[in-house]
Structure formats: structure tokens, C-alpha cells
Design a protein around this motif. Structure first.
Motif, PDB file in Angstrom:
ATOM      1  N   ILE A 202       9.812  -1.134  -0.342  1.00 40.46           N
ATOM      2  CA  ILE A 202      10.231  -2.520  -0.532  1.00 40.46           C
ATOM      3  C   ILE A 202      11.748  -2.629  -0.455  1.00 40.46           C
ATOM      4  N   THR A 203      12.456  -1.727  -1.138  1.00 40.42           N
ATOM      5  CA  THR A 203      13.919  -1.777  -1.142  1.00 40.42           C
ATOM      6  C   THR A 203      14.521  -1.001   0.016  1.00 40.42           C
ATOM      7  N   GLY A 204      13.781  -0.035   0.553  1.00 42.42           N
ATOM      8  CA  GLY A 204      14.296   0.787   1.648  1.00 42.42           C
ATOM      9  C   GLY A 204      15.275   1.853   1.180  1.00 42.42           C
ATOM     10  N   ARG A 205      15.279   2.156  -0.119  1.00 43.21           N
ATOM     11  CA  ARG A 205      16.214   3.144  -0.668  1.00 43.21           C
ATOM     12  C   ARG A 205      15.459   4.134  -1.547  1.00 43.21           C
ATOM     13  N   ALA A 206      15.971   5.356  -1.627  1.00 43.70           N
ATOM     14  CA  ALA A 206      15.359   6.371  -2.480  1.00 43.70           C
ATOM     15  C   ALA A 206      15.961   6.368  -3.883  1.00 43.70           C
ATOM     16  N   ASP A 207      17.056   5.651  -4.074  1.00 39.52           N
ATOM     17  CA  ASP A 207      17.706   5.652  -5.386  1.00 39.52           C
ATOM     18  C   ASP A 207      17.371   4.414  -6.217  1.00 39.52           C
ATOM     19  N   SER A 208      16.382   3.658  -5.818  1.00 39.42           N
ATOM     20  CA  SER A 208      16.043   2.440  -6.550  1.00 39.42           C
ATOM     21  C   SER A 208      14.874   2.639  -7.522  1.00 39.42           C
ATOM     22  N   TRP A 209      14.358   3.863  -7.633  1.00 36.63           N
ATOM     23  CA  TRP A 209      13.264   4.117  -8.555  1.00 36.63           C
ATOM     24  C   TRP A 209      13.757   3.946  -9.989  1.00 36.63           C
ATOM     25  N   VAL A 210      12.935   3.318 -10.815  1.00 30.81           N
ATOM     26  CA  VAL A 210      13.247   3.143 -12.234  1.00 30.81           C
ATOM     27  C   VAL A 210      12.553   4.271 -12.985  1.00 30.81           C
ATOM     28  N   LEU A 211      13.331   5.063 -13.707  1.00 31.29           N
ATOM     29  CA  LEU A 211      12.810   6.237 -14.397  1.00 31.29           C
ATOM     30  C   LEU A 211      12.450   5.884 -15.834  1.00 31.29           C
TER      31      LEU A 211
ATOM     32  N   VAL B 162       0.840  -1.199   0.000  1.00 32.11           N
ATOM     33  CA  VAL B 162       0.000   0.000   0.000  1.00 32.11           C
ATOM     34  C   VAL B 162       0.880   1.257   0.000  1.00 32.11           C
ATOM     35  N   ALA B 163       1.937   1.249   0.791  1.00 31.75           N
ATOM     36  CA  ALA B 163       2.844   2.407   0.824  1.00 31.75           C
ATOM     37  C   ALA B 163       3.527   2.616  -0.521  1.00 31.75           C
ATOM     38  N   LEU B 164       3.913   1.528  -1.186  1.00 33.64           N
ATOM     39  CA  LEU B 164       4.539   1.643  -2.503  1.00 33.64           C
ATOM     40  C   LEU B 164       3.565   2.231  -3.511  1.00 33.64           C
ATOM     41  N   ARG B 165       2.341   1.753  -3.519  1.00 32.01           N
ATOM     42  CA  ARG B 165       1.340   2.305  -4.441  1.00 32.01           C
ATOM     43  C   ARG B 165       1.107   3.796  -4.164  1.00 32.01           C
ATOM     44  N   HIS B 166       1.061   4.166  -2.899  1.00 32.76           N
ATOM     45  CA  HIS B 166       0.856   5.568  -2.544  1.00 32.76           C
ATOM     46  C   HIS B 166       2.041   6.427  -2.993  1.00 32.76           C
ATOM     47  N   ASP B 167       3.260   5.949  -2.769  1.00 31.03           N
ATOM     48  CA  ASP B 167       4.450   6.701  -3.185  1.00 31.03           C
ATOM     49  C   ASP B 167       4.512   6.862  -4.696  1.00 31.03           C
TER      50      ASP B 167
ATOM     51  N   GLU C 101      14.732  17.311  -9.106  1.00 29.99           N
ATOM     52  CA  GLU C 101      14.175  18.580  -9.572  1.00 29.99           C
ATOM     53  C   GLU C 101      12.775  18.804  -9.011  1.00 29.99           C
ATOM     54  N   LEU C 102      12.042  17.736  -8.770  1.00 28.12           N
ATOM     55  CA  LEU C 102      10.713  17.859  -8.159  1.00 28.12           C
ATOM     56  C   LEU C 102      10.810  18.378  -6.729  1.00 28.12           C
ATOM     57  N   VAL C 103      11.861  18.006  -6.034  1.00 27.30           N
ATOM     58  CA  VAL C 103      12.074  18.472  -4.665  1.00 27.30           C
ATOM     59  C   VAL C 103      12.546  19.920  -4.677  1.00 27.30           C
ATOM     60  N   VAL C 104      13.476  20.240  -5.566  1.00 26.04           N
ATOM     61  CA  VAL C 104      14.021  21.603  -5.649  1.00 26.04           C
ATOM     62  C   VAL C 104      12.928  22.601  -6.022  1.00 26.04           C
ATOM     63  N   GLN C 105      12.040  22.200  -6.915  1.00 30.24           N
ATOM     64  CA  GLN C 105      10.949  23.081  -7.364  1.00 30.24           C
ATOM     65  C   GLN C 105       9.731  23.013  -6.443  1.00 30.24           C
TER      66      GLN C 105
ATOM     67  N   ALA D  98      10.187  15.800  -0.112  1.00 28.49           N
ATOM     68  CA  ALA D  98      11.385  14.960  -0.147  1.00 28.49           C
ATOM     69  C   ALA D  98      11.100  13.798  -1.090  1.00 28.49           C
ATOM     70  N   LEU D  99      12.143  13.259  -1.632  1.00 28.56           N
ATOM     71  CA  LEU D  99      12.003  12.099  -2.504  1.00 28.56           C
ATOM     72  C   LEU D  99      11.618  10.897  -1.651  1.00 28.56           C
TER      73      LEU D  99
END
Length: 136
Positions: free
Chosen positions: A88-97, A44-49, A73-77, A82-83
Motif C-alpha cells: 500500500i505504501t510502497g516502502r519497507a520501513d512503514s511497518w508498525v512494530l 491480498v498482497a498486504l495480508r500475505h506479507d 534480524e529476521l533477514v540476517v538469521q 528480504a524484508l
């Protein structure tokens, strides 16, 4: 005054084993349900994020006329505070763009539409509904 004998002051081994067996039985029923609820909460948290990230990308595109070059850039603007961290992974850098398709404007000859148009989880495995996290 009547005194109790020494042998009646404590519990017997049998009584302790019965209590421990009862506690073990209760834990064997409750622990899997607890783990299942934790997994569901992460889903549920992943879907919300993902929904919040996609909404921020859409708002950025509507306001700026272009997609963001990076999630930071979304955070800066100030589209996000915050990102979010992938639960699931516990990391903010694991998003696939997912990059936007580049288009060339015929009138000006400039390329438009580059940047991040979507985001997915980089977590391995499947959610509680059986679909891969990477497809969400």
C-alpha cells in the motif's frame, strides 16, 4: 478499370466519432473494474506479507526463545529472504512494530520477552472490506 473518387478514400468525421464513442464507453466500463482489481490485489498482497512476517516472528521466537529486536534480524538469521515492501505504501520501513511486554523472571530477576511480537501496516486508509489497514 474503375477508379475510386478522392472523397471515398478515408473515414468521415461521423464514423470516427462513433468509433471513439464506442471505445470511450468500453473504457468507462472496464477502467473502474481494473482499478478495483488492483486495489483488491494490493489488499491480498498486504495480508500475505503480514502473514509471512508474523510466521517468521513466531518461528524466530520458537527457535531463539526471544522475540527479534528488529525486523532486519529476521533477514540476517534467514527467517526471511528480504524484508517485504508494504504494497500500500510502497516502502519497507512503514511497518508498525508491536513490542512484546517485558516480564521480569522472579527466580533470576532478569527481564524477558522484549522485542517485536507483532507487526502491522503503517498505511493510511481502509481496505476493500472497510477495516483500516492499521488494524490488520
Amino acid at each position: 478499370m474503375k477508379r475510386l473518387s478522392r472523397s471515398r478514400w478515408g473515414f468521415t468525421i461521423i464514423e470516427l466519432l462513433v468509433v471513439l464513442a464506442a471505445i470511450g464507453l468500453l473504457l468507462s466500463v472496464a477502467a473502474p473494474r481494473y482499478i478495483q482489481h488492483l486495489d483488491h490485489a494490493r489488499d491480498v498482497a498486504l495480508r500475505h506479507d503480514l502473514q509471512a512476517l508474523r510466521l517468521a516472528i513466531d518461528q524466530f521466537h520458537a527457535d531463539q526463545g526471544r522475540y527479534p529486536k528488529a525486523l532486519d534480524e529476521l533477514v540476517v538469521q534467514h527467517y526471511l529472504r528480504a524484508l517485504p515492501i508494504d504494497p500500500i505504501t510502497g516502502r519497507a520501513d512503514s511497518w508498525v512494530l508491536i513490542q512484546a511486554q517485558a516480564r521480569t523472571d522472579v527466580a533470576s530477576g532478569l527481564q524477558a520477552g522484549t522485542g517485536i511480537r507483532d507487526v502491522r501496516s503503517g498505511a493510511p486508509g481502509r481496505g476493500s472490506d472497510g477495516t483500516a489497514y492499521a488494524q490488520w
